[in-house]
Motif scaffolding. Structure first.
Motif, PDB file in Angstrom:
ATOM      1  N   HIS A 268       5.284  -1.957   4.625  1.00  0.00           N
ATOM      2  CA  HIS A 268       6.436  -3.051   4.133  1.00  0.00           C
ATOM      3  C   HIS A 268       7.509  -2.610   4.928  1.00  0.00           C
ATOM      4  O   HIS A 268       7.650  -2.810   5.918  1.00  0.00           O
ATOM      5  CB  HIS A 268       6.429  -2.411   2.591  1.00  0.00           C
ATOM      6  CG  HIS A 268       7.555  -3.280   1.572  1.00  0.00           C
ATOM      7  ND1 HIS A 268       7.835  -4.451   2.175  1.00  0.00           N
ATOM      8  CD2 HIS A 268       7.706  -3.189   0.358  1.00  0.00           C
ATOM      9  CE1 HIS A 268       8.664  -5.044   1.288  1.00  0.00           C
ATOM     10  NE2 HIS A 268       8.747  -4.120   0.172  1.00  0.00           N
ATOM     11  N   LYS A 298      -9.784  -1.073  15.052  1.00  0.00           N
ATOM     12  CA  LYS A 298      -9.289  -0.873  13.918  1.00  0.00           C
ATOM     13  C   LYS A 298      -8.981   0.553  13.814  1.00  0.00           C
ATOM     14  O   LYS A 298      -8.970   1.146  12.837  1.00  0.00           O
ATOM     15  CB  LYS A 298     -10.041  -1.189  12.679  1.00  0.00           C
ATOM     16  CG  LYS A 298     -10.447  -2.752  12.758  1.00  0.00           C
ATOM     17  CD  LYS A 298     -10.975  -3.161  11.385  1.00  0.00           C
ATOM     18  CE  LYS A 298     -11.477  -4.687  11.411  1.00  0.00           C
ATOM     19  NZ  LYS A 298     -10.644  -5.729  11.230  1.00  0.00           N
ATOM     20  N   LYS A 301      -3.191   0.118  13.498  1.00  0.00           N
ATOM     21  CA  LYS A 301      -2.461  -1.238  13.510  1.00  0.00           C
ATOM     22  C   LYS A 301      -1.370  -1.819  14.481  1.00  0.00           C
ATOM     23  O   LYS A 301      -0.762  -0.756  14.784  1.00  0.00           O
ATOM     24  CB  LYS A 301      -1.819  -1.465  11.975  1.00  0.00           C
ATOM     25  CG  LYS A 301      -3.001  -1.942  11.119  1.00  0.00           C
ATOM     26  CD  LYS A 301      -2.424  -2.223   9.641  1.00  0.00           C
ATOM     27  CE  LYS A 301      -3.597  -2.755   8.737  1.00  0.00           C
ATOM     28  NZ  LYS A 301      -2.980  -2.927   7.374  1.00  0.00           N
ATOM     29  N   LEU A 302      -1.330  -2.901  14.596  1.00  0.00           N
ATOM     30  CA  LEU A 302      -0.170  -3.179  15.594  1.00  0.00           C
ATOM     31  C   LEU A 302       0.940  -3.581  14.639  1.00  0.00           C
ATOM     32  O   LEU A 302       0.978  -4.404  14.089  1.00  0.00           O
ATOM     33  CB  LEU A 302      -0.558  -4.607  16.267  1.00  0.00           C
ATOM     34  CG  LEU A 302       0.242  -5.193  17.543  1.00  0.00           C
ATOM     35  CD1 LEU A 302       0.657  -4.025  18.304  1.00  0.00           C
ATOM     36  CD2 LEU A 302      -0.214  -6.231  17.934  1.00  0.00           C
ATOM     37  N   GLY A 304       4.377  -4.222  12.979  1.00  0.00           N
ATOM     38  CA  GLY A 304       5.219  -5.404  13.003  1.00  0.00           C
ATOM     39  C   GLY A 304       4.729  -6.605  13.447  1.00  0.00           C
ATOM     40  O   GLY A 304       5.263  -7.775  13.619  1.00  0.00           O
ATOM     41  N   ARG A 308       1.454 -10.747   4.357  1.00  0.00           N
ATOM     42  CA  ARG A 308       0.472 -11.022   3.524  1.00  0.00           C
ATOM     43  C   ARG A 308       0.739 -12.677   3.585  1.00  0.00           C
ATOM     44  O   ARG A 308      -0.451 -13.458   3.057  1.00  0.00           O
ATOM     45  CB  ARG A 308       0.844 -10.408   2.217  1.00  0.00           C
ATOM     46  CG  ARG A 308       0.266 -10.910   0.852  1.00  0.00           C
ATOM     47  CD  ARG A 308      -1.043 -11.130   1.045  1.00  0.00           C
ATOM     48  NE  ARG A 308      -1.740  -9.930   1.135  1.00  0.00           N
ATOM     49  CZ  ARG A 308      -2.228  -9.053   0.082  1.00  0.00           C
ATOM     50  NH1 ARG A 308      -1.821  -9.230  -1.353  1.00  0.00           N
ATOM     51  NH2 ARG A 308      -2.696  -7.902   0.274  1.00  0.00           N
ATOM     52  N   ASN A 362       6.342 -10.171  12.700  1.00  0.00           N
ATOM     53  CA  ASN A 362       7.333 -10.439  11.634  1.00  0.00           C
ATOM     54  C   ASN A 362       8.579  -9.747  11.935  1.00  0.00           C
ATOM     55  O   ASN A 362       8.947  -9.337  12.853  1.00  0.00           O
ATOM     56  CB  ASN A 362       6.451  -9.543  10.311  1.00  0.00           C
ATOM     57  CG  ASN A 362       6.197  -8.229  10.627  1.00  0.00           C
ATOM     58  OD1 ASN A 362       7.150  -7.345  11.096  1.00  0.00           O
ATOM     59  ND2 ASN A 362       5.171  -7.677  10.228  1.00  0.00           N
TER      60      ASN A 362
HETATM   61  N1  CMC Z   1      -2.527  -4.920  13.079  1.00  0.00           N
HETATM   62  C1  CMC Z   1      -3.968  -5.191  13.425  1.00  0.00           C
HETATM   63  N2  CMC Z   1      -4.944  -5.881  12.403  1.00  0.00           N
HETATM   64  C2  CMC Z   1      -4.291  -6.295  11.544  1.00  0.00           C
HETATM   65  C3  CMC Z   1      -2.826  -6.082  11.151  1.00  0.00           C
HETATM   66  C4  CMC Z   1      -2.143  -5.338  12.130  1.00  0.00           C
HETATM   67  N3  CMC Z   1      -0.672  -5.274  11.776  1.00  0.00           N
HETATM   68  N4  CMC Z   1      -2.610  -6.686   9.822  1.00  0.00           N
HETATM   69  C5  CMC Z   1      -3.710  -7.169   9.387  1.00  0.00           C
HETATM   70  N5  CMC Z   1      -4.660  -7.107  10.203  1.00  0.00           N
HETATM   71  C6  CMC Z   1      -6.014  -7.506  10.255  1.00  0.00           C
HETATM   72  C7  CMC Z   1      -6.944  -6.505   9.421  1.00  0.00           C
HETATM   73  O1  CMC Z   1      -7.472  -5.414   9.980  1.00  0.00           O
HETATM   74  C8  CMC Z   1      -7.951  -7.685   8.929  1.00  0.00           C
HETATM   75  O2  CMC Z   1      -8.893  -7.987   9.734  1.00  0.00           O
HETATM   76  P1  CMC Z   1     -10.226  -8.166   9.203  1.00  0.00           P
HETATM   77  O3  CMC Z   1     -10.494  -9.461   8.647  1.00  0.00           O
HETATM   78  O4  CMC Z   1     -11.236  -8.017  10.418  1.00  0.00           O
HETATM   79  O5  CMC Z   1     -10.893  -7.106   8.245  1.00  0.00           O
HETATM   80  C9  CMC Z   1      -7.106  -9.043   8.832  1.00  0.00           C
HETATM   81  O6  CMC Z   1      -5.847  -8.855   9.936  1.00  0.00           O
HETATM   82  C10 CMC Z   1      -6.348  -9.347   7.492  1.00  0.00           C
HETATM   83  O7  CMC Z   1      -5.384  -8.169   7.285  1.00  0.00           O
HETATM   84  P2  CMC Z   1      -5.202  -7.879   5.556  1.00  0.00           P
HETATM   85  O8  CMC Z   1      -4.862  -6.259   5.699  1.00  0.00           O
HETATM   86  O9  CMC Z   1      -6.288  -8.180   4.603  1.00  0.00           O
HETATM   87  O10 CMC Z   1      -3.819  -8.564   5.496  1.00  0.00           O
HETATM   88  P3  CMC Z   1      -2.882  -8.084   4.185  1.00  0.00           P
HETATM   89  O11 CMC Z   1      -2.213  -9.447   3.916  1.00  0.00           O
HETATM   90  O12 CMC Z   1      -3.343  -7.464   2.953  1.00  0.00           O
HETATM   91  O13 CMC Z   1      -1.690  -7.228   5.007  1.00  0.00           O
HETATM   92  C11 CMC Z   1       0.194  -6.594   5.894  1.00  0.00           C
HETATM   93  C12 CMC Z   1      -0.434  -7.496   5.202  1.00  0.00           C
HETATM   94  C13 CMC Z   1       1.772  -6.765   6.249  1.00  0.00           C
HETATM   95  C14 CMC Z   1       0.294  -5.159   5.246  1.00  0.00           C
HETATM   96  C15 CMC Z   1      -0.459  -6.130   7.330  1.00  0.00           C
HETATM   97  O14 CMC Z   1      -0.595  -7.287   7.972  1.00  0.00           O
HETATM   98  C16 CMC Z   1       0.192  -4.901   8.118  1.00  0.00           C
HETATM   99  O15 CMC Z   1      -0.381  -3.668   7.585  1.00  0.00           O
HETATM  100  N6  CMC Z   1       0.913  -5.067   9.037  1.00  0.00           N
HETATM  101  C17 CMC Z   1       1.495  -4.017   9.873  1.00  0.00           C
HETATM  102  C18 CMC Z   1       2.771  -3.417   9.052  1.00  0.00           C
HETATM  103  C19 CMC Z   1       3.877  -4.446   9.266  1.00  0.00           C
HETATM  104  O16 CMC Z   1       4.261  -4.909  10.000  1.00  0.00           O
HETATM  105  N7  CMC Z   1       4.454  -4.661   7.989  1.00  0.00           N
HETATM  106  C20 CMC Z   1       5.920  -5.304   7.559  1.00  0.00           C
HETATM  107  C21 CMC Z   1       5.575  -6.675   7.088  1.00  0.00           C
HETATM  108  S1  CMC Z   1       7.043  -7.886   7.270  1.00  0.00           S
HETATM  109  C22 CMC Z   1       8.491  -6.783   6.323  1.00  0.00           C
HETATM  110  C23 CMC Z   1       8.063  -6.851   4.927  1.00  0.00           C
HETATM  111  O17 CMC Z   1       8.160  -7.761   4.052  1.00  0.00           O
HETATM  112  O18 CMC Z   1       7.781  -5.749   4.270  1.00  0.00           O
END
Ligand code: CMC
Length: 424
Positions: A268, A298, A301-302, A304, A308, A362
């Motif tokens: 977050h 995996k 994570k990348l 930024g 969701r 993001n």
């Molecule tokens: N890097 C690499 N792979 C990713 C990433 C990432 N940042 N985010 C999601 N994926 C992959 C994940 O491994 C999955 O792959 P597969 O379908 O093969 O299993 C697929 O994409 C779907 O991911 P998910 O974990 O089901 O997605 P989610 O909606 O539960 O998670 C998230 C959303 C923001 C937690 C996640 O994208 C993440 O951890 N991003 C990095 C952290 C980040 O930048 N957070 C800031 C969000 S914006 C500011 C805020 O509002 O907080």
């Protein structure tokens, strides 16, 4: 209240049909009211709230597929470029942008509350100097619960309003001090002749030794825009935490401290700090391809990237990128980390792994780079997110307390041991 559409979803369970009402909001998908499922002896199951609306709200609307973010109906890019952060705060709290007179009054009342009770400053001494500023923020904002007893009737509209003003006004002071404490510098008190963003930068960077310290207007403008872009984001993890804590009737300052805790995680608000750490770890453009392979395996994570709700682009990231370009140009910075970040962005936007999973940059991807350019220390990035989001949290807390609400109490799918006896 939302409109019943007259349409019904029908769920068939053990040969019996349950009709579930469907409601329409003013925007966004219709929602199915699943309350009646309970009478059939079942719960619904939705870990991570992927398909669950936890409340009704009039504050913020997001269309993740189209990359739309509206606060009280106004698009985020218009607010970021045509309104100040405090005007956006007024809008979130009151539903309308302020008139010139309302704006002047609001700015004045916020100014009058920027000081914190002197006793609060003593809390800082309890922390180690190497504490993370977010740890300090959780503590000192929670500690505000022990003050302001005379204005803590959550049923009283005036008490709720003054609580919101106090939080918006004091959070920059508390945030700046959480940094000053960790670097061993004296606390700098707020200056009410400065704008909200200027005052924050002044408290963060000036010292008693530098009496002529002047805040650079380019940086103050960028800071104000960063605040606006983080002001609210509907029912994200931290806002939902504030609502859940608030639903028990808890002290509002304790609820905001709960929000700060939820924001801290790297998934977050902690992502902005994690982006910079990731760029440090990658080191140079030459290592990007190898890092991307680790992401695909995996192993990491990348940071930024991904969201969701946004599965097309993050509209905040668009404005943030523009601001990033403006700030770097104004400061004449040619940051190698920016080059690295741009290479990551380029690969991710073209690589099928990221395209198929709809992983776009993001807001945190660019905000980290601007904050670094402004000279903000990395550990303060998430604190700045918390500062800016305080208005969103308290707006949702007020909205919840302004109408009927129930204590938040999810159920579970139990998969543990069945009942058994202790063997004697
Ligand atoms: N890097 C690499 N792979 C990713 C990433 C990432 N940042 N985010 C999601 N994926 C992959 C994940 O491994 C999955 O792959 P597969 O379908 O093969 O299993 C697929 O994409 C779907 O991911 P998910 O974990 O089901 O997605 P989610 O909606 O539960 O998670 C998230 C959303 C923001 C937690 C996640 O994208 C993440 O951890 N991003 C990095 C952290 C980040 O930048 N957070 C800031 C969000 S914006 C500011 C805020 O509002 O907080």
């Amino acid at each position: 209240m939302s409109e019943a559409t007259g349409k019904k979803a029908v769920l068939e369970l053990d040969g019996k049909k349950i009709e579930l009402p469907i409601y329409s909001g003013t925007l966004g998908p219709d929602v199915i009211d699943v309350k009646d499922v309970l009478a059939s002896g079942h719960f619904t199951f939705d870990p991570g709230f992927m398909a669950t609306a936890s409340c009704e709200s009039k504050i913020t609307f997001i269309d993740g597929d189209k990359g739309v973010l509206l606060h009280r109906g106004y698009p985020i890019d218009q607010l970021a470029t045509q309104a100040s952060y405090l005007e956006t705060c007024y809008l979130l709290l009151n539903g309308e942008l302020p008139t010139a007179e309302q704006k002047a009054n609001f700015e004045q009342i916020v100014r009058e509350h920027t000081m914190v009770h002197d006793q609060v400053s003593r809390f800082y001494n309890g922390f180690r100097r190497d504490a993370h500023p977010m740890a300090i923020m959780v503590g000192v904002v929670g500690a505000l619960s022990a003050f302001y007893h005379n204005n803590l009737d959550i049923e009283d509209v005036n008490h709720r309003e003054i609580t919101a003003i106090r939080l918006i006004a004091k959070i920059p002071t508390l945030a700046a001090w959480s940094y000053k404490y960790t670097v061993g510098q004296p606390f700098v008190y707020p200056r009410n002749d400065l704008s909200y963003a200027e005052n924050f930068l002044y408290m963060l960077f000036s010292t008693p030794a530098d009496r002529d310290y002047k805040v650079d207007p380019v940086l103050a403008k960028a800071m104000d825009r960063i605040f606006t872009l983080h002001a609210d984001h509907e029912q994200n993890a931290s806002t939902s935490t504030v609502r859940l804590a608030g639903s028990t009737g808890a002290n509002p300052y304790a609820c905001i401290a709960a929000g700060i805790s939820a924001l801290w995680g790297p998934a977050h608000g902690g992502a902005n700090e994690a982006v910079l750490k990731m760029l440090d770890e990658i080191g140079s453009v030459d290592n990007v391809a190898e890092f991307m392979e680790k992401v695909k395996r995996k192993e990491v994570k990348l940071m930024g990237f991904g969201h969701r709700v946004y599965k097309n682009f993050d509209p905040r990231a668009k404005v943030m990128k523009q601001t990033c370009d403006e700030v770097l140009a104004a400061l004449g910075i040619n940051d190698p980390q920016l080059e690295l970040a741009m290479e990551l962005e380029r690969i991710a936007l073209n690589d099928p792994y990221f395209v198929e999973r709809k992983l776009y940059p993001n807001v945190d991807f660019y905000s980290g780079i601007i904050l670094k350019a402004i000279g903000i220390p990395t550990e303060m990035f998430t604190v700045i997110f918390a500062l800016a989001r305080t208005v969103g949290w308290i707006s949702h807390w007020i909205e919840m307390h302004s109408g009927p609400y129930k204590i938040g109490r999810p159920r579970q799918l139990y998969t543990g041991e069945t009942q058994r006896d202790i063997k004697g």
